[in-house]
Design a protein around this motif. Structure first.
Motif, short mmCIF file in Angstrom:
data_model
loop_
_atom_site.label_atom_id
_atom_site.label_comp_id
_atom_site.label_asym_id
_atom_site.label_seq_id
_atom_site.Cartn_x
_atom_site.Cartn_y
_atom_site.Cartn_z
N LEU A 61 0.83 -1.21 0.00
CA LEU A 61 0.00 0.00 0.00
C LEU A 61 0.86 1.26 0.00
CD1 LEU A 61 -2.94 -0.89 2.39
CD2 LEU A 61 -3.06 -0.40 -0.05
N PHE A 62 1.96 1.24 0.74
CA PHE A 62 2.87 2.38 0.76
C PHE A 62 3.46 2.63 -0.63
CE2 PHE A 62 7.20 4.00 1.11
CZ PHE A 62 6.96 5.22 1.71
N LEU A 63 3.94 1.57 -1.28
CA LEU A 63 4.53 1.72 -2.61
C LEU A 63 3.50 2.15 -3.64
CD1 LEU A 63 6.89 -1.38 -2.61
CD2 LEU A 63 7.54 1.03 -2.34
N ASN A 64 2.30 1.58 -3.56
CA ASN A 64 1.24 1.94 -4.51
C ASN A 64 0.83 3.40 -4.33
OD1 ASN A 64 -1.73 2.16 -5.34
ND2 ASN A 64 -1.07 0.24 -6.27
N THR A 65 0.64 3.81 -3.10
CA THR A 65 0.25 5.20 -2.84
C THR A 65 1.34 6.17 -3.24
OG1 THR A 65 -1.11 4.44 -1.00
CG2 THR A 65 -0.56 6.78 -1.05
N SER A 66 2.59 5.80 -3.02
CA SER A 66 3.69 6.70 -3.41
C SER A 66 3.78 6.84 -4.93
CB SER A 66 5.01 6.22 -2.83
OG SER A 66 5.36 4.97 -3.36
N ALA A 67 3.48 5.78 -5.67
CA ALA A 67 3.49 5.88 -7.13
C ALA A 67 2.39 6.80 -7.62
CB ALA A 67 3.35 4.50 -7.75
N TYR A 68 1.19 6.65 -7.07
CA TYR A 68 0.09 7.52 -7.47
C TYR A 68 0.35 8.97 -7.06
CZ TYR A 68 -3.12 4.12 -9.41
OH TYR A 68 -3.70 3.19 -10.23
N SER A 69 0.89 9.17 -5.87
CA SER A 69 1.19 10.53 -5.41
C SER A 69 2.27 11.18 -6.27
CB SER A 69 1.63 10.52 -3.95
OG SER A 69 0.61 10.04 -3.14
N ALA A 70 3.27 10.40 -6.65
CA ALA A 70 4.33 10.95 -7.50
C ALA A 70 3.77 11.40 -8.83
CB ALA A 70 5.42 9.90 -7.72
N GLU A 71 2.86 10.63 -9.41
CA GLU A 71 2.27 11.02 -10.69
C GLU A 71 1.37 12.25 -10.54
OE1 GLU A 71 2.05 10.66 -14.75
OE2 GLU A 71 3.31 9.56 -13.35
N ILE A 72 0.67 12.35 -9.43
CA ILE A 72 -0.18 13.52 -9.18
C ILE A 72 0.68 14.78 -9.06
CG2 ILE A 72 -1.65 14.62 -7.45
CD1 ILE A 72 -2.85 11.80 -6.97
N PHE A 73 1.76 14.71 -8.27
CA PHE A 73 2.62 15.87 -8.11
C PHE A 73 3.35 16.22 -9.40
CE2 PHE A 73 2.39 14.85 -3.50
CZ PHE A 73 1.85 16.06 -3.10
N TYR A 74 3.75 15.20 -10.16
CA TYR A 74 4.40 15.45 -11.45
C TYR A 74 3.46 16.20 -12.39
CZ TYR A 74 6.57 14.56 -15.97
OH TYR A 74 7.11 14.71 -17.21
N GLY A 75 2.21 15.76 -12.46
CA GLY A 75 1.22 16.44 -13.30
C GLY A 75 0.94 17.85 -12.82
N ALA A 76 0.90 18.04 -11.51
CA ALA A 76 0.65 19.38 -10.97
C ALA A 76 1.81 20.32 -11.30
CB ALA A 76 0.44 19.30 -9.46
N LEU A 77 3.03 19.82 -11.19
CA LEU A 77 4.19 20.66 -11.51
C LEU A 77 4.28 20.95 -13.01
CD1 LEU A 77 6.87 19.16 -9.13
CD2 LEU A 77 5.75 21.38 -8.95
N GLN A 78 3.87 20.00 -13.83
CA GLN A 78 3.90 20.21 -15.27
C GLN A 78 2.84 21.21 -15.72
OE1 GLN A 78 6.96 19.02 -15.74
NE2 GLN A 78 6.28 18.33 -17.74
N SER A 79 1.77 21.38 -14.94
CA SER A 79 0.69 22.27 -15.34
C SER A 79 0.97 23.74 -15.03
CB SER A 79 -0.63 21.85 -14.65
OG SER A 79 -0.55 22.13 -13.27
N ILE A 80 2.03 24.03 -14.31
CA ILE A 80 2.39 25.41 -14.00
C ILE A 80 2.97 26.06 -15.26
CG2 ILE A 80 3.83 26.93 -12.58
CD1 ILE A 80 3.81 24.69 -10.47
N PRO A 81 2.42 27.19 -15.69
CA PRO A 81 2.95 27.85 -16.89
C PRO A 81 4.40 28.28 -16.69
CG PRO A 81 0.80 28.74 -16.30
CD PRO A 81 1.22 27.86 -15.18
N LYS A 82 5.15 28.24 -17.78
CA LYS A 82 6.58 28.57 -17.73
C LYS A 82 6.80 30.01 -17.26
CE LYS A 82 10.76 28.18 -20.47
NZ LYS A 82 11.51 27.20 -19.74
N GLY A 83 5.91 30.89 -17.64
CA GLY A 83 6.03 32.29 -17.21
C GLY A 83 5.91 32.46 -15.71
N ASP A 84 5.04 31.66 -15.08
CA ASP A 84 4.90 31.73 -13.64
C ASP A 84 6.14 31.23 -12.93
OD1 ASP A 84 2.39 32.67 -14.11
OD2 ASP A 84 1.33 30.90 -13.33
N ILE A 85 6.78 30.20 -13.48
CA ILE A 85 8.01 29.68 -12.88
C ILE A 85 9.14 30.71 -13.02
CG2 ILE A 85 9.79 27.89 -13.09
CD1 ILE A 85 7.57 25.98 -13.90
#
Length: 89
Positions: A61-85
């Motif tokens: 459960l720890f490994l499964n949740t960490s994989a899903y959380s990593a993908e969620i955070f990766y998608g969230a970071l990718q959605s930030i516009p380059k100008g805002d960064i």
């Protein structure tokens, strides 16, 4: 975040980890982990605690949740516009 890393040595293992744990059913992961832990028990007595079903389930459960959380955070970071960064820098 290692999945967004330019280094291939950091990016590839994280991509495969996420692919493996997000691409397979959780129930199947429980079975594979349980039988893996049982086979490790015969290798060395240090692996005896891992053969308990509740501990194996907790690890999966720890490994499964960490994989899903990593993908969620990766998608969230990718959605930030380059100008805002650039503005934040």
């Amino acid at each position: 975040m290692r999945k967004a890393s330019p280094s291939r040595w950091l990016r590839r293992p994280s991509e495969w980890f996420i692919f493996l744990f997000r691409g397979s059913p959780l129930f199947i992961q429980f079975f594979f982990a349980y039988f893996l832990f049982l086979s490790l028990k015969s290798v060395s007595p240090i692996f005896d605690p891992l053969s308990a079903a509740w501990l194996g389930a907790l690890i999966v459960l720890f490994l499964n949740t960490s994989a899903y959380s990593a993908e969620i955070f990766y998608g969230a970071l990718q959605s930030i516009p380059k100008g805002d960064i650039e503005a934040a820098d």
